[in-house]
Design an enzyme around this catalytic site. Structure first.
Site, mmCIF file in Angstrom:
data_model
loop_
_atom_site.group_PDB
_atom_site.id
_atom_site.type_symbol
_atom_site.label_atom_id
_atom_site.label_comp_id
_atom_site.label_asym_id
_atom_site.label_seq_id
_atom_site.Cartn_x
_atom_site.Cartn_y
_atom_site.Cartn_z
ATOM 1 N NE ARG A 163 11.241 -12.468 -8.480
ATOM 2 C CZ ARG A 163 11.475 -12.521 -9.792
ATOM 3 N NH1 ARG A 163 10.836 -13.432 -10.538
ATOM 4 N NH2 ARG A 163 12.300 -11.670 -10.373
ATOM 5 C CE LYS A 187 9.578 -9.241 -8.233
ATOM 6 N NZ LYS A 187 10.608 -8.295 -7.723
ATOM 7 C CG HIS A 258 14.524 -13.623 -1.966
ATOM 8 N ND1 HIS A 258 13.602 -13.765 -2.985
ATOM 9 C CD2 HIS A 258 15.402 -12.674 -2.392
ATOM 10 C CE1 HIS A 258 13.903 -12.934 -3.980
ATOM 11 N NE2 HIS A 258 14.984 -12.272 -3.640
ATOM 12 N NE ARG A 261 14.924 -14.643 -6.976
ATOM 13 C CZ ARG A 261 14.620 -14.788 -8.279
ATOM 14 N NH1 ARG A 261 14.256 -15.956 -8.742
ATOM 15 N NH2 ARG A 261 14.668 -13.745 -9.102
ATOM 16 C CG HIS A 284 17.162 -11.006 -11.926
ATOM 17 N ND1 HIS A 284 18.399 -11.404 -11.466
ATOM 18 C CD2 HIS A 284 16.328 -11.036 -10.849
ATOM 19 C CE1 HIS A 284 18.334 -11.641 -10.175
ATOM 20 N NE2 HIS A 284 17.082 -11.434 -9.783
ATOM 21 C CE1 TYR A 293 21.739 -13.882 -5.726
ATOM 22 C CE2 TYR A 293 21.015 -12.948 -7.806
ATOM 23 C CZ TYR A 293 20.747 -13.359 -6.521
ATOM 24 O OH TYR A 293 19.473 -13.249 -6.015
#
Length: 317
Positions: A163, A187, A258, A261, A284, A293
């Site tokens: 990210r 995150k 993004h 990404r 993730h 994806y």
């Protein structure tokens, strides 16, 4: 009937207890949950809006946030034209808030689980073709320190799938040139080690050797990527770099970081990577996020089939 100005003044006067509860919740998220700054800002704004609405309809404290008030607020958001993504986030913010209030004993009953979550449209992200990605990275002007930096930024974004906030948070020591890996803080404070391809590692090395020293000053610290004034590169600056460099090349779809990404994830799957590995690379928390994806990749394969197979177009009708 009161005017909009009167409505706002009543809310300001009477929502003090609610705003104090929001402030405590904010501190809880920062200290104990490791929530990202972006999510904190979004939740803070969402809950302040809820408090203003609740005060205007006569709720003086957290104990008055029942399911009727919450549903009415969300219905008002819908009437104001908020997107499904915004409504889903605001619902999540309210659920987290009421759950916290219930655990603190400020709500006898948690109404959060009774709120439905608006179903979001999962539009397939725009991605570069592999040829477009190669054309972008091979044709960039890399003259001067900023040119070396910009190439390294795009190479690392595409080469690792990180990210933009993760990229800007990298320190020099996070890059392991010997192993071609980079240590990323994602995150929720989750750390992961991501492989970095040879072109990205080479571009980062060129930047460190011949570009960064020209921009570094007392503000630089250990930051891997620097802005033009020597401080740590800001995500907004990184976004401008990506847009401007894509525009310079021409013939390549405009993407934000993004989008690079998304492109990295799609190309990994097209190259035979398994879904779990891509999940780990992207950071993730849930495999469900990564599964998007597979749809992107399937759409790309269908497009290739239509163009290349003798009966592809006929089969598609």
């Amino acid at each position: 009937m009161s005017s909009g100005r009167e409505w706002r003044s009543v809310a300001v006067v009477s929502d003090v207890a609610l705003q104090e509860a929001v402030a405590e919740f904010d501190r809880h998220l920062r200290a104990e949950r490791g929530v990202s700054p972006h999510t904190l800002r979004a939740y803070r704004g969402d809950l302040r809006d809820l408090c203003s609405y609740a005060a205007a309809v006569g709720v003086s404290g957290p104990e008055g946030l029942d399911v009727t008030v919450l549903r009415a607020w969300l219905a008002r958001q819908h009437a104001l034209g908020r997107s499904r993504a915004t409504l889903a986030r605001r619902t999540a913010a309210v659920r987290a808030f009421t759950g916290y209030l219930h655990r603190r004993g400020l709500l006898d009953f948690d109404p959060g689980p009774l709120l439905g979550t608006p179903r979001q449209n999962r539009d397939l992200p725009t991605v570069l073709s592999q040829d477009d990605a190669g054309r972008l990275l091979d044709r960039m002007d890399v003259s001067g320190p900023l040119g070396l930096r910009d190439l390294a930024v795009l190479e690392v974004l595409y080469g690792t799938g990180v990210r933009v906030s993760e990229l800007c948070g990298l320190d020099i020591d996070d890059l392991d040139a010997a192993r071609n890996t980079v240590r990323v803080l994602g995150k929720g404070g989750r750390e992961r080690v991501v492989p970095i391809g040879e072109p990205a590692a080479r571009a980062a090395g060129d930047w460190l050797r011949a570009g960064r020293p020209a921009l570094a000053n007392e503000r630089s610290g250990a930051a891997l990527f620097l802005g033009a004034r020597g401080g740590r590169l800001h995500p907004n600056s990184a976004r401008r770099i990506v847009h401007s460099r894509i525009a310079e090349v021409g013939g390549v779809p405009d993407l934000a970081p993004h989008g690079l990404r998304h492109s990295a994830a799609t190309h990994l799957l097209e190259g035979g990577a398994d879904l779990r590995s891509v999940q780990e690379i992207l950071g993730h928390a849930s495999l469900q996020s990564t599964q998007l994806y597979t749809h992107v990749s399937a759409e790309r394969l269908k497009q290739v089939h239509r163009q290349a197979h003798p009966r592809g177009a006929a089969e598609d009708r």
